[in-house]
Scaffold this motif. Structure first.
Motif, PDB file in Angstrom:
ATOM      1  N   ASN A 211       4.149 105.070 175.531  1.00  0.00           N
ATOM      2  CA  ASN A 211       5.146 105.512 174.554  1.00  0.00           C
ATOM      3  C   ASN A 211       4.676 106.761 173.817  1.00  0.00           C
ATOM      4  O   ASN A 211       5.452 107.699 173.592  1.00  0.00           O
ATOM      5  CB  ASN A 211       5.428 104.398 173.537  1.00  0.00           C
ATOM      6  CG  ASN A 211       6.203 103.246 174.141  1.00  0.00           C
ATOM      7  OD1 ASN A 211       6.697 103.339 175.264  1.00  0.00           O
ATOM      8  ND2 ASN A 211       6.306 102.145 173.403  1.00  0.00           N
ATOM      9  N   GLU A 212       3.399 106.772 173.448  1.00  0.00           N
ATOM     10  CA  GLU A 212       2.862 107.907 172.698  1.00  0.00           C
ATOM     11  C   GLU A 212       2.845 109.171 173.563  1.00  0.00           C
ATOM     12  O   GLU A 212       3.110 110.270 173.061  1.00  0.00           O
ATOM     13  CB  GLU A 212       1.457 107.579 172.198  1.00  0.00           C
ATOM     14  CG  GLU A 212       0.985 108.443 171.062  1.00  0.00           C
ATOM     15  CD  GLU A 212       1.939 108.406 169.882  1.00  0.00           C
ATOM     16  OE1 GLU A 212       2.522 109.471 169.582  1.00  0.00           O
ATOM     17  OE2 GLU A 212       2.121 107.330 169.283  1.00  0.00           O
ATOM     18  N   MET A 213       2.533 109.011 174.850  1.00  0.00           N
ATOM     19  CA  MET A 213       2.508 110.170 175.739  1.00  0.00           C
ATOM     20  C   MET A 213       3.916 110.718 175.972  1.00  0.00           C
ATOM     21  O   MET A 213       4.136 111.943 175.983  1.00  0.00           O
ATOM     22  CB  MET A 213       1.876 109.757 177.077  1.00  0.00           C
ATOM     23  CG  MET A 213       1.416 110.939 177.923  1.00  0.00           C
ATOM     24  SD  MET A 213       0.130 111.915 177.128  1.00  0.00           S
ATOM     25  CE  MET A 213       0.878 113.530 177.094  1.00  0.00           C
ATOM     26  N   ILE A 214       4.884 109.821 176.140  1.00  0.00           N
ATOM     27  CA  ILE A 214       6.286 110.248 176.301  1.00  0.00           C
ATOM     28  C   ILE A 214       6.757 110.943 175.031  1.00  0.00           C
ATOM     29  O   ILE A 214       7.400 111.998 175.068  1.00  0.00           O
ATOM     30  CB  ILE A 214       7.182 109.032 176.628  1.00  0.00           C
ATOM     31  CG1 ILE A 214       6.785 108.421 177.982  1.00  0.00           C
ATOM     32  CG2 ILE A 214       8.649 109.424 176.638  1.00  0.00           C
ATOM     33  CD1 ILE A 214       7.422 107.073 178.267  1.00  0.00           C
ATOM     34  N   HIS A 215       6.399 110.330 173.881  1.00  0.00           N
ATOM     35  CA  HIS A 215       6.797 110.897 172.595  1.00  0.00           C
ATOM     36  C   HIS A 215       6.151 112.267 172.371  1.00  0.00           C
ATOM     37  O   HIS A 215       6.806 113.216 171.883  1.00  0.00           O
ATOM     38  CB  HIS A 215       6.385 109.938 171.481  1.00  0.00           C
ATOM     39  CG  HIS A 215       6.826 110.377 170.117  1.00  0.00           C
ATOM     40  ND1 HIS A 215       6.022 110.294 169.007  1.00  0.00           N
ATOM     41  CD2 HIS A 215       7.999 110.927 169.683  1.00  0.00           C
ATOM     42  CE1 HIS A 215       6.672 110.757 167.953  1.00  0.00           C
ATOM     43  NE2 HIS A 215       7.873 111.148 168.338  1.00  0.00           N
ATOM     44  N   GLY A 216       4.865 112.385 172.726  1.00  0.00           N
ATOM     45  CA  GLY A 216       4.174 113.659 172.577  1.00  0.00           C
ATOM     46  C   GLY A 216       4.819 114.751 173.402  1.00  0.00           C
ATOM     47  O   GLY A 216       4.945 115.904 172.952  1.00  0.00           O
ATOM     48  N   SER A 217       5.236 114.412 174.610  1.00  0.00           N
ATOM     49  CA  SER A 217       5.917 115.397 175.463  1.00  0.00           C
ATOM     50  C   SER A 217       7.230 115.826 174.828  1.00  0.00           C
ATOM     51  O   SER A 217       7.590 117.009 174.831  1.00  0.00           O
ATOM     52  CB  SER A 217       6.169 114.795 176.847  1.00  0.00           C
ATOM     53  OG  SER A 217       4.943 114.443 177.458  1.00  0.00           O
ATOM     54  N   ALA A 218       7.950 114.857 174.256  1.00  0.00           N
ATOM     55  CA  ALA A 218       9.225 115.171 173.604  1.00  0.00           C
ATOM     56  C   ALA A 218       9.006 116.086 172.400  1.00  0.00           C
ATOM     57  O   ALA A 218       9.759 117.043 172.185  1.00  0.00           O
ATOM     58  CB  ALA A 218       9.910 113.891 173.159  1.00  0.00           C
TER      59      ALA A 218
ATOM     60  N   THR B 262      13.625 104.738 173.034  1.00  0.00           N
ATOM     61  CA  THR B 262      13.901 105.654 171.923  1.00  0.00           C
ATOM     62  C   THR B 262      13.249 107.009 172.167  1.00  0.00           C
ATOM     63  O   THR B 262      13.885 108.070 172.005  1.00  0.00           O
ATOM     64  CB  THR B 262      13.384 105.055 170.590  1.00  0.00           C
ATOM     65  OG1 THR B 262      14.045 103.821 170.340  1.00  0.00           O
ATOM     66  CG2 THR B 262      13.633 106.013 169.438  1.00  0.00           C
ATOM     67  N   VAL B 263      11.959 107.006 172.563  1.00  0.00           N
ATOM     68  CA  VAL B 263      11.246 108.278 172.711  1.00  0.00           C
ATOM     69  C   VAL B 263      11.723 109.041 173.941  1.00  0.00           C
ATOM     70  O   VAL B 263      11.818 110.280 173.910  1.00  0.00           O
ATOM     71  CB  VAL B 263       9.720 108.060 172.755  1.00  0.00           C
ATOM     72  CG1 VAL B 263       9.230 107.556 171.409  1.00  0.00           C
ATOM     73  CG2 VAL B 263       9.290 107.102 173.846  1.00  0.00           C
ATOM     74  N   VAL B 264      12.038 108.357 175.033  1.00  0.00           N
ATOM     75  CA  VAL B 264      12.470 109.098 176.225  1.00  0.00           C
ATOM     76  C   VAL B 264      13.889 109.641 176.044  1.00  0.00           C
ATOM     77  O   VAL B 264      14.216 110.745 176.509  1.00  0.00           O
ATOM     78  CB  VAL B 264      12.357 108.220 177.496  1.00  0.00           C
ATOM     79  CG1 VAL B 264      13.426 107.142 177.551  1.00  0.00           C
ATOM     80  CG2 VAL B 264      12.392 109.095 178.750  1.00  0.00           C
ATOM     81  N   LEU B 265      14.737 108.899 175.342  1.00  0.00           N
ATOM     82  CA  LEU B 265      16.084 109.404 175.066  1.00  0.00           C
ATOM     83  C   LEU B 265      16.028 110.576 174.092  1.00  0.00           C
ATOM     84  O   LEU B 265      16.826 111.517 174.193  1.00  0.00           O
ATOM     85  CB  LEU B 265      16.959 108.278 174.500  1.00  0.00           C
ATOM     86  CG  LEU B 265      17.362 107.189 175.504  1.00  0.00           C
ATOM     87  CD1 LEU B 265      18.104 106.060 174.803  1.00  0.00           C
ATOM     88  CD2 LEU B 265      18.229 107.770 176.626  1.00  0.00           C
ATOM     89  N   THR B 266      15.086 110.522 173.152  1.00  0.00           N
ATOM     90  CA  THR B 266      14.885 111.654 172.240  1.00  0.00           C
ATOM     91  C   THR B 266      14.460 112.896 173.028  1.00  0.00           C
ATOM     92  O   THR B 266      14.920 114.017 172.757  1.00  0.00           O
ATOM     93  CB  THR B 266      13.807 111.306 171.194  1.00  0.00           C
ATOM     94  OG1 THR B 266      14.223 110.171 170.444  1.00  0.00           O
ATOM     95  CG2 THR B 266      13.568 112.475 170.246  1.00  0.00           C
ATOM     96  N   ALA B 267      13.569 112.689 173.992  1.00  0.00           N
ATOM     97  CA  ALA B 267      13.123 113.802 174.835  1.00  0.00           C
ATOM     98  C   ALA B 267      14.304 114.419 175.594  1.00  0.00           C
ATOM     99  O   ALA B 267      14.431 115.641 175.684  1.00  0.00           O
ATOM    100  CB  ALA B 267      12.055 113.322 175.810  1.00  0.00           C
ATOM    101  N   CYS B 268      15.156 113.567 176.141  1.00  0.00           N
ATOM    102  CA  CYS B 268      16.333 114.067 176.873  1.00  0.00           C
ATOM    103  C   CYS B 268      17.258 114.839 175.948  1.00  0.00           C
ATOM    104  O   CYS B 268      17.822 115.875 176.324  1.00  0.00           O
ATOM    105  CB  CYS B 268      17.088 112.889 177.491  1.00  0.00           C
ATOM    106  SG  CYS B 268      16.181 112.061 178.812  1.00  0.00           S
TER     107      CYS B 268
END
Length: 786
Positions: A590-597, A625-631
């Motif tokens: 989650n943190e890595m996905i969030h960091g990318s976003a 939540t974090v991957v949808l934020t990234a999108c």
């Protein structure tokens, strides 16, 4: 006549030796018929006979009808009363005695000491000395036992000194009493010294010293003592075997044995050898030993061997069932423990409170809180350890409210909490942010004088920190005389949690100066503070410290480092560290996905999400939540819609308000308002302000005045004092040059007393962080540093 009297005396002695009550009464009748009752020797034998046969009434009648009595008559009747525990009658007779011997004194002192009247026994002993009688080994054995039970080691030592003075210290009976006295008073060193002074210790001596060594965790010495007992040819009975397997049950202590032993074995291996020796000596049929053996195998997790011992028990008792049930509970096999409980019922055994306590522990360990509560409710008067187990079970499951209610019930039932109760319930108060309740628990800890305990103090610091009372938390923290790492972690994490990040860093430095070694939780908190502050340079220093301490492989620490580098804009460094992690959990992903976003790498965030699925880690609500934020931030609208639809269909995760917020933001940024409006109309979260705020923001960007007005009106209803919707709607009108409408919104905002607060930005420099604040009209700028 004398020959006949002697013959009757011999017959009486035979009856006494065999406790032949009926035959003795026949001889009694012969004595009366032949007129021998005046013979004091025969009368004394009759008193002794009835005493041995447990017929106190007959013994007293024989004594009362004696025409003449001597000292042996009195000793016999006093002894008879002492034997059956009629101590008051025995004492009254003792007082009436026309003369006394040492035997008289020893009889009464011994009876008092054995029957819970140790204080009276000691007083009588002092009177005996004062009247000039010389104590014997029987006297000293009784008095030393009394001092042991009274916990009076000082007077016990004085008595020990007198034993040495009169030369009875070499007597085995007295020597064992000396060892026992020191054991009861907790003077282990004196007990061991007393044992060493015994010239020829017997099985009682060895069993006593083995027990005290086991009780004080001197397992190696206890095992060596048993070996010495065996080498010296001392008879090893079932009690001794029970003691030594009890020692072996303490746990696996690795290599044990003295330096002169060729073979060094573990405590479990020693237990196996003791089992073999017990079988060889024919002791394996003793129930007490078998239960001790069963307990040893259970404590070492050897449930297959425990089952074999249980199946071959000469007699199964409730104790045996309890040991086996507790064993399966210890191994986390709750279903097996419950199966045994049912089988126990079928075999006609009635479970006792120990059974239910064992089942309670088994259920708690398996996470079966419902079964644990059923077992708890069957205990008529639960001990504090049972309450603690139940409270801990609810706390671990996150049922903090139930834990607090149960704690109150515990207080109503007048069960006093201990140092294990308070931290558990404080954790529940902290979890629910119930400061008032936490203060009540604090008061209870003071009432029970537990607030100075380091674990309780740590719990108080944690509770006050999480409930926002950092001042109180710091006061308690500063008053702890010897802080352990838990105390430091509680205070540092509390400061971090409430964004007192510089204070947290200062406390961390103070902790290092005190020589306290940080743990993974310390590092995770302090790295989080650095990440929030954007203090990359300081974060790198902490990272280097972690590498030196060997904590970089800890998953929580690694996750905090990913967050640090991501928030500070070093996405590549975050990924490099993530790729090198040995263990990754859902939080790490989650943190890595969030960091990318955060760093505008939406496509990379989606790649990480797909890789996470392939690795077998199940995504949770935060993942989506974090991957949808990234999108949303990267304009990956179709990817976002696909992932959103997969939540329920593929991953069984129910979309929450934050997920709808993300996907509406994604559609709004792309100007796909028809889809966004359709989604809002059908979602179950119509009264969530953040959803309408996101939609209104998108409408401002795309100048969608109609949908923007709808969103703003919803926000005016839900959160009338939030300035954002007024400003955003006003800006939409201004962008379309609808100045009257923009002015009307500003007047509405002013009329309702809504004020827009200035925002701020910050940047890191060599000695800290510089913050910049600006007002709405950009008329002035204020800077501050830390």
């Amino acid at each position: 006549m004398e020959t006949k009297a002697a013959h009757l005396a011999n017959l009486l002695q035979t009856c006494i030796d065999h406790k032949a009550h009926l035959a003795g009464k026949l001889i009694h009748s012969q004595i009366l018929r032949n007129g021998f009752f005046a013979d004091i020797f025969l009368s004394n034998r009759l008193v002794e006979l009835y005493s041995k046969c447990g017929s106190l009434g007959s013994a007293r009648k024989a004594f009362d009808k004696m025409p003449k009595r001597n000292i042996y008559s009195w000793n016999a009747i006093v002894g008879a009363y002492c034997k059956v525990g009629s101590l008051e009658d025995a004492y009254d007779l003792f007082v009436e005695m026309p003369e006394r011997t040492v035997v008289s004194w020893n009889t009464v002192i011994g009876a008092l000491a054995k029957n819970g009247h140790e204080g009276r026994a000691v007083d009588l002993y002092k009177t005996m000395i004062w009247e000039g009688f010389k104590p014997t080994h029987f006297t000293f054995a009784s008095v030393l036992s009394a001092y042991g039970s009274l916990g009076d080691v000082r007077r016990g030592r004085i008595c020990h000194g007198l034993v040495v003075k009169v030369g009875l210290d070499s007597n085995l009976y007295v020597g064992n009493a000396i060892v026992g006295m020191y054991v009861k008073n907790g003077s282990v060193r004196d007990a061991v010294r007393g044992f060493g002074e015994l010239s020829e210790p017997n099985e009682v001596s060895f069993t006593t010293i083995i027990d005290v060594l086991e009780q004080t965790d001197q397992v190696r010495d206890a095992l060596n003592m048993f070996s010495k007992m065996h080498r010296n040819g001392i008879r090893i009975d079932a009690v001794a075997f029970s003691s030594i397997v009890g020692v072996c049950a303490r746990g696996n202590f690795g290599e044990l044995g003295s330096s002169d032993e060729c073979q060094r074995v573990s405590s479990y291996g020693f237990g196996l050898q003791a089992h073999g020796l017990a079988t060889k000596l024919g002791v394996e049929t003793d129930l007490h030993f078998c239960n001790s053996l069963l307990d040893m195998y259970v404590k070492h997790g050897k449930m297959d061997l425990a089952e074999i011992v249980f199946a071959n028990l000469p007699e199964v008792s409730v104790v045996s069932w309890n040991i086996l049930i507790a064993g399966y509970g210890q191994e986390g096999q709750g279903e097996k423990a419950l199966e045994l409980l049912q089988w126990m019922y079928l075999q006609g055994f009635e479970p006792d409170e120990v059974t239910f306590v064992g089942m309670l522990g088994a259920s708690i360990k398996c996470g079966d809180i419902e079964t644990a509560r059923r077992m708890f409710d069957k205990i008529s008067a639960p001990s504090v350890s049972s309450w603690n187990a139940m409270l801990s079970g609810y706390s671990q499951k996150g049922n903090d409210g139930v834990a607090i209610v149960l704690f109150r019930k515990m207080q109503f039932q007048c069960v006093r909490p201990d140092q294990n109760t308070i931290p558990v319930i404080l954790n529940s108060c902290a979890g629910m942010r119930l400061l008032k309740c936490g203060k009540q628990v604090h008061a209870a800890s003071i009432r029970e004088s537990l607030h100075r305990d380091v674990f309780v103090a740590s719990g108080l610091v944690d509770m006050y920190s999480k409930c926002g009372d950092l001042h109180k938390a710091k006061l308690i923290f500063d008053r702890i005389p010897e802080r352990d790492i838990v105390c430091w972690n509680s205070m540092i994490s509390g400061l971090t949690f409430h964004s007192h990040n510089w204070d947290a860093i200062a406390l961390f430095k103070q902790m290092l100066e005190k020589g306290m070694g940080p743990t993974q939780f310390t590092y995770a908190s302090i790295v989080s503070s650095c990440a929030t502050l954007g203090a990359l340079s300081l974060g790198r220093q902490i990272h280097a410290h972690m590498v030196k301490s060997g904590y970089t492989n800890e998953v929580y620490v690694g996750t905090a480092l990913i967050d640090l580098y991501s928030k500070c804009g070093n996405a590549d460094e975050a990924q490099q560290f993530f790729d090198g992690m040995n263990v990754k959990n859902v939080v790490s992903w989650n943190e890595m996905i969030h960091g990318s976003a955060q760093n505008g790498r939406g496509d990379k965030a989606v790649e990480f999400f797909e890789e996470m699925i392939r690795s077998g880690v199940k995504p949770d609500g935060i993942t989506f939540t974090v991957v949808l934020t990234a999108c949303s931030h990267s304009g990956l609208v179709d990817e976002g819609m696909r992932i959103f639809k997969s939540m329920e269909q593929q991953h069984m995760v129910q979309p929450m308000a934050e997920h709808y917020t993300c996907i509406i933001d994604t559609l709004g940024r792309a100007g796909r308002f028809d889809e966004a409006e359709m989604l809002i109309d059908n979602m179950p979260y119509q009264d969530e302000p953040i959803l309408w705020e996101v939609l209104l923001s998108a409408c401002r960007v795309h100048a969608n005045v109609n949908l923007g007005r709808r969103a703003a009106e919803q926000l005016f209803r839900l959160d009338p004092h939030n300035p954002s919707p007024y400003v955003l709607l006003s800006n939409i009108y201004a962008a379309l040059e609808r100045w009257d409408d923009a002015s009307a919104v500003r007047k509405l905002m002013s009329g309702r007393g809504v004020v827009k607060h200035p925002a701020y930005s910050w940047t890191e420099y060599k000695d800290g962080v510089q913050a910049f604040m600006v007002d709405e009209d950009l008329t002035w700028i204020e800077s501050s540093s830390h």
